[in-house]
Enzyme design. Structure first.
Site, PDB file in Angstrom:
ATOM      1  N   SER A   1     -33.193  63.451   9.613  1.00  0.00           N
ATOM      2  CA  SER A   1     -33.825  63.827   8.352  1.00  0.00           C
ATOM      3  C   SER A   1     -33.679  65.340   8.218  1.00  0.00           C
ATOM      4  CB  SER A   1     -35.309  63.465   8.378  1.00  0.00           C
ATOM      5  OG  SER A   1     -35.433  62.085   8.606  1.00  0.00           O
TER       6      SER A   1
ATOM      7  N   ASP B   1     -39.751  57.175   5.541  1.00  0.00           N
ATOM      8  CA  ASP B   1     -38.487  57.563   6.166  1.00  0.00           C
ATOM      9  C   ASP B   1     -38.755  57.434   7.658  1.00  0.00           C
ATOM     10  OD1 ASP B   1     -36.040  58.703   6.782  1.00  0.00           O
ATOM     11  OD2 ASP B   1     -36.752  60.753   6.551  1.00  0.00           O
TER      12      ASP B   1
ATOM     13  N   CYS C   1     -43.220  59.745   7.489  1.00  0.00           N
ATOM     14  CA  CYS C   1     -41.961  59.931   8.223  1.00  0.00           C
ATOM     15  C   CYS C   1     -42.213  59.941   9.725  1.00  0.00           C
ATOM     16  CB  CYS C   1     -41.290  61.227   7.793  1.00  0.00           C
ATOM     17  SG  CYS C   1     -39.730  61.485   8.655  1.00  0.00           S
TER      18      CYS C   1
ATOM     19  N   TRP D   1     -37.840  55.744  11.670  1.00  0.00           N
ATOM     20  CA  TRP D   1     -36.751  55.316  12.548  1.00  0.00           C
ATOM     21  C   TRP D   1     -37.272  54.918  13.914  1.00  0.00           C
ATOM     22  CZ3 TRP D   1     -37.298  60.428  10.817  1.00  0.00           C
ATOM     23  CH2 TRP D   1     -37.721  61.348  11.773  1.00  0.00           C
TER      24      TRP D   1
HETATM   25  P1  FAD Z   1     -29.202  57.685  22.406  1.00  0.00           P
HETATM   26  O1  FAD Z   1     -28.139  57.960  23.383  1.00  0.00           O
HETATM   27  O2  FAD Z   1     -28.848  56.976  21.186  1.00  0.00           O
HETATM   28  O3  FAD Z   1     -30.393  57.062  23.150  1.00  0.00           O
HETATM   29  C1  FAD Z   1     -31.506  56.580  22.443  1.00  0.00           C
HETATM   30  C2  FAD Z   1     -31.896  55.280  23.091  1.00  0.00           C
HETATM   31  O4  FAD Z   1     -32.346  55.549  24.403  1.00  0.00           O
HETATM   32  C3  FAD Z   1     -33.051  54.599  22.413  1.00  0.00           C
HETATM   33  O5  FAD Z   1     -32.602  53.769  21.380  1.00  0.00           O
HETATM   34  C4  FAD Z   1     -33.676  53.834  23.539  1.00  0.00           C
HETATM   35  O6  FAD Z   1     -33.008  52.614  23.712  1.00  0.00           O
HETATM   36  C5  FAD Z   1     -33.379  54.670  24.742  1.00  0.00           C
HETATM   37  N1  FAD Z   1     -34.562  55.462  25.141  1.00  0.00           N
HETATM   38  C6  FAD Z   1     -35.018  56.584  24.556  1.00  0.00           C
HETATM   39  N2  FAD Z   1     -36.094  57.048  25.194  1.00  0.00           N
HETATM   40  C7  FAD Z   1     -36.322  56.207  26.205  1.00  0.00           C
HETATM   41  C8  FAD Z   1     -37.310  56.133  27.230  1.00  0.00           C
HETATM   42  N3  FAD Z   1     -38.257  57.045  27.343  1.00  0.00           N
HETATM   43  N4  FAD Z   1     -37.222  55.117  28.097  1.00  0.00           N
HETATM   44  C9  FAD Z   1     -36.272  54.201  28.001  1.00  0.00           C
HETATM   45  N5  FAD Z   1     -35.327  54.216  27.049  1.00  0.00           N
HETATM   46  C10 FAD Z   1     -35.352  55.190  26.177  1.00  0.00           C
HETATM   47  N6  FAD Z   1     -34.456  61.904  15.411  1.00  0.00           N
HETATM   48  C11 FAD Z   1     -34.998  63.137  15.489  1.00  0.00           C
HETATM   49  O7  FAD Z   1     -35.217  63.657  16.590  1.00  0.00           O
HETATM   50  N7  FAD Z   1     -35.285  63.851  14.345  1.00  0.00           N
HETATM   51  C12 FAD Z   1     -35.075  63.363  13.109  1.00  0.00           C
HETATM   52  O8  FAD Z   1     -35.338  64.028  12.116  1.00  0.00           O
HETATM   53  C13 FAD Z   1     -34.509  62.034  12.999  1.00  0.00           C
HETATM   54  N8  FAD Z   1     -34.280  61.477  11.799  1.00  0.00           N
HETATM   55  C14 FAD Z   1     -33.755  60.225  11.728  1.00  0.00           C
HETATM   56  C15 FAD Z   1     -33.517  59.652  10.481  1.00  0.00           C
HETATM   57  C16 FAD Z   1     -32.979  58.402  10.386  1.00  0.00           C
HETATM   58  C17 FAD Z   1     -32.717  57.791   9.040  1.00  0.00           C
HETATM   59  C18 FAD Z   1     -32.645  57.692  11.561  1.00  0.00           C
HETATM   60  C19 FAD Z   1     -32.039  56.330  11.483  1.00  0.00           C
HETATM   61  C20 FAD Z   1     -32.866  58.239  12.788  1.00  0.00           C
HETATM   62  C21 FAD Z   1     -33.427  59.511  12.893  1.00  0.00           C
HETATM   63  N9  FAD Z   1     -33.642  60.097  14.143  1.00  0.00           N
HETATM   64  C22 FAD Z   1     -34.196  61.341  14.210  1.00  0.00           C
HETATM   65  C23 FAD Z   1     -33.208  59.450  15.409  1.00  0.00           C
HETATM   66  C24 FAD Z   1     -31.788  59.935  15.752  1.00  0.00           C
HETATM   67  O9  FAD Z   1     -30.857  59.401  14.835  1.00  0.00           O
HETATM   68  C25 FAD Z   1     -31.318  59.520  17.150  1.00  0.00           C
HETATM   69  O10 FAD Z   1     -31.531  58.155  17.315  1.00  0.00           O
HETATM   70  C26 FAD Z   1     -32.001  60.267  18.267  1.00  0.00           C
HETATM   71  O11 FAD Z   1     -31.763  61.655  18.150  1.00  0.00           O
HETATM   72  C27 FAD Z   1     -31.475  59.807  19.625  1.00  0.00           C
HETATM   73  O12 FAD Z   1     -30.082  59.953  19.651  1.00  0.00           O
HETATM   74  P2  FAD Z   1     -29.294  60.199  21.020  1.00  0.00           P
HETATM   75  O13 FAD Z   1     -27.855  59.958  20.773  1.00  0.00           O
HETATM   76  O14 FAD Z   1     -29.682  61.511  21.607  1.00  0.00           O
HETATM   77  O15 FAD Z   1     -29.898  59.091  21.952  1.00  0.00           O
END
Ligand code: FAD
Length: 653
Positions: free
Chosen positions: A436, A651, A606, A653
């Site tokens: 976002s 909004d 949000c 997620w």
């Molecule tokens: P990934 O490699 O994708 O890992 C995340 C996954 O790790 C999770 O799905 C879960 O399965 C696992 N996981 C996470 N924590 C743990 C835990 N403690 N124990 C076990 N498993 C765990 N994120 C923000 O920070 N700020 C925003 O403003 C924001 N806005 C968003 C808006 C939208 C519309 C959407 C869909 C998502 C938004 N997100 C936001 C989330 C963002 O898109 C990512 O999903 C997030 O940053 C994680 O991505 P990553 O690739 O670092 O983690």
């Protein structure tokens, strides 16, 4: 959100389904059916698009997908592959690239079947690629008498409109006269969507067998979709280095920028927002100067991340493969619309770094294919045991709960020796991450701000895991004299400030849920300074400790001081014995909420979809019941009306 998956009706075919389910692996027990005869080639050019393609290539099963993150597309591919195991021939199709009006012509193909794998996105919306199809069905559609169909829906129960798109299409097709072969499958990503899919599919194929009088071919062996070619001595400019679509697009950038042509935005700020504690939240600014990218407060920015080079290196070592080998993987089905699994030619290193999801726990079909490469029969059996619905607990435990990614599986099952090209064929595509936008274009027309929490945790097996995108962003400081760039595009959202600035707003955004509201605050502050009449602006924020994770504290206090922020309700959940969350504060302020609602105010939520958004919804309903003297049904209607008028937006997620 919605009801449970045990929705499935064990109809007349149910008994047969159970039979097939228990005995399908024993060849001698397989039911015998007449073999399907696929229609021979019908005159070419008699109809356009996908129907024509099906006729010309002797296919009788088409699987459409509505996919935002790739899962629906992956399920569609698996179902199309399945078809060959029953003497049928399937193809996968993107509704965006097909004339869906032609669906009625499917009756021209003998024993034909259409399957839909449809994800629901946002607030009950279709995915981008299924939007037109959705509009078409809503606008009327066409007579589908004689068409046989099945729908598997992909959604998340934490969202209010659980699987709205899949359910809609399922019932609309029936209204148009098509015949449903099986109850719509309801996949729940909040729980275990793979398990839902596997269970649905195990019921689905026996029904298809019975309906069309076909039988399993008995050949359950792995089907390779792509053939490998090793490219030696290709010049550098002919090899993909991470581009999403156009070769060389990372070297010569050309607008307009979108999902297929992302803009490489330089990072111009990357600072820590937390003042203490062991968690990290980043404030990142991306420079969009000269890109012609426009955005509005409330929009999302998508980021294409790269995988951790250390994990890539370790996979290469474990499989004893030279990662710099340049390869092309070509679909053996020459008629398939998807020629390559990812941009080719490229090196194994680039594929594992840019194109493939190497960090998520693999789904069961991958384990099934991996099993073929286990030299130790015990490991083979172990992998196979997790792939049917009998083994779902084992899968859940060993793969999902332990967060075993492909590297962890390879490390824990020593006899597994899959070839790298098959790994590249099997793994799903690495997806862009959405954020976002936390800035307003009124104040920052040439930059887009992100507020992101670094994902970091330790699995039960003691492995330390970091989020793909957030770790990658965290490793890009602006201080070391190097300019890092991030491939991005902007996705428009419905999350918008009211048209009239004088309309009061309530913003509820704990943690990183504050992100879009920082943009909203910048915007309202700007308008106020321009002398516009700006209505009441109320913010609910929450974090753990005031001294550690009260992000953007100074900015918020500044807005409070100058009156752009009328009121701040803040919950520090762990600063006292009893945990306090924004939901509790809403409960205390029912009068204020009701007053703003009756004055035409807008409410925005949000952040965390799982608990917060749902509890906030309940609190709002309670405010309306108590303050508006409405009964529960009337209150629910009141809230629905707010939503449909765009006065209550989420909004999450
Ligand atoms: P990934 O490699 O994708 O890992 C995340 C996954 O790790 C999770 O799905 C879960 O399965 C696992 N996981 C996470 N924590 C743990 C835990 N403690 N124990 C076990 N498993 C765990 N994120 C923000 O920070 N700020 C925003 O403003 C924001 N806005 C968003 C808006 C939208 C519309 C959407 C869909 C998502 C938004 N997100 C936001 C989330 C963002 O898109 C990512 O999903 C997030 O940053 C994680 O991505 P990553 O690739 O670092 O983690």
């Amino acid at each position: 959100y919605f009801s449970m998956i045990d929705f499935f009706v064990l109809s007349a075919a149910g008994g047969f389904a159970m039979y097939w389910f228990f005995f399908r692996n024993k060849k001698q027990d397989q039911p015998t059916f007449k073999k399907l005869t696929v229609t021979p080639v019908v005159e070419r050019g008699s109809s356009s698009g996908f129907i024509n393609k099906m006729k010309n290539t002797n296919r009788n099963v088409v699987v459409f997908y509505g996919s935002q993150t790739g899962t629906a597309e992956e399920f569609a591919t698996r179902l199309a592959k399945d078809a060959t195991r029953y003497g049928m021939k399937g193809m996968v199709a993107d509704p965006e690239e097909c004339d869906m009006e032609d669906l009625s012509q499917l009756t021209e193909i003998e024993n034909s079947l259409v399957i839909f794998c449809l994800a629901t996105y946002g607030e009950g919306d279709p995915t981008d690629n299924a939007q037109e199809f959705y509009d078409y069905l809503q606008g009327g559609g066409t007579d589908l008498d004689g068409i046989k169909y099945a729908v598997f829906a992909l959604g998340n129960k934490t969202y209010e409109h659980f699987n709205a798109m899949g359910k809609y299409v399922d019932s609309r097709l029936e209204e148009l006269g098509a015949t449903r072969l099986i109850e719509v499958g309801l996949g729940d990503d909040d729980s275990n969507i793979e398990e839902d899919f596997v269970s649905w599919r195990e019921k689905f194929w026996p029904i298809v067998c019975e309906h069309f009088g076909v039988q399993a071919t008995g050949d359950d062996s792995s089907i390779r979709q792509y053939s490998l070619q090793v490219n030696e001595d290709l010049p550098k400019e002919k090899i993909y280095h991470g581009e999403i679509s156009r070769l060389g697009s990372f070297n010569v950038q050309k607008p307009p920028y979108d999902a297929k042509n992302p803009f490489l935005a330089p990072i111009i700020a990357n600072r820590e927002l937390h003042k203490g504690g062991d968690r990290s939240c980043m404030h990142i600014e991306l420079d969009i100067t000269g890109s012609k990218i426009r955005y509005e407060s409330g929009d999302h920015v998508a980021v294409y991340p790269m995988n951790d080079p250390d994990i890539v290196e370790r996979i290469g070592k474990r499989l004893e493969t030279d990662l710099d080998t340049v390869i092309t993987l070509t679909n053996v089905d020459e008629e398939a619309s998807k020629k390559h699994p990812f941009p080719n030619p490229t090196s194994y290193r680039t594929a594992l770094t840019h194109y493939l999801d190497i960090q998520s726990p693999p789904r069961t079909h991958i384990l099934r294919e991996l099993a073929e490469y286990a030299e130790d029969p015990k490991e083979k059996e172990f992998l196979m045991s997790m792939t049917s619905s009998d083994g779902k607990d084992k899968y859940n435990d060993w793969i999902v709960k332990d967060h075993r990614n492909i590297l962890a599986i390879l490390d824990d099952l020593k006899s597994l020796k899959p070839p790298m090209d098959h790994i590249c064929e099997m793994l799903p595509r690495l997806q862009a991450r959405y954020y976002s936008i936390s800035s307003s274009p009124k104040i920052h027309p040439t930059s887009i701000h992100i507020t992101a929490v670094l994902i970091s945790y330790t699995t039960r097996t003691g492995r330390s895991v970091k989020g793909v995108a957030t770790k990658w962003l965290a490793d890009k400081p602006v201080t070391d004299g190097k300019t890092y760039t991030v491939p991005i595009f902007v996705r428009k959202s419905q999350f918008r400030l009211p048209f009239k600035p004088s309309t009061p707003v309530i913003m509820i955004g704990p943690g990183t849920g504050l992100a879009p509201f920082r943009g909203f605050l910048q915007e309202r502050d700007y308008l106020k300074k321009e002398g516009k009449p700006v209505g009441e602006t109320i913010l609910y924020f929450g974090c753990r400790y005031k001294a550690q994770d009260f992000i953007y504290e100074e900015e918020i206090n500044q807005y409070l001081k100058n009156g752009s922020l009328t009121k701040l309700h803040i919950a520090f959940s762990r600063d006292q014995k009893e945990k306090v969350y924004v939901q509790h504060l809403l409960n205390k302020n029912k009068e204020e909420i009701w007053r703003l609602l009756e004055n035409g105010g807008h409410i925005y939520v949000c952040g965390d979809a799982r608990n917060m958004a749902r509890e906030v919804h309940d609190m709002l309903e309670r405010s309306v019941i108590e303050q508006g003297n409405l009964d529960a049904t009337k209150a629910a209607e009141y809230i629905k009306k707010l939503q449909s008028k765009g006065r209550y937006s989420c909004d999450v997620w």
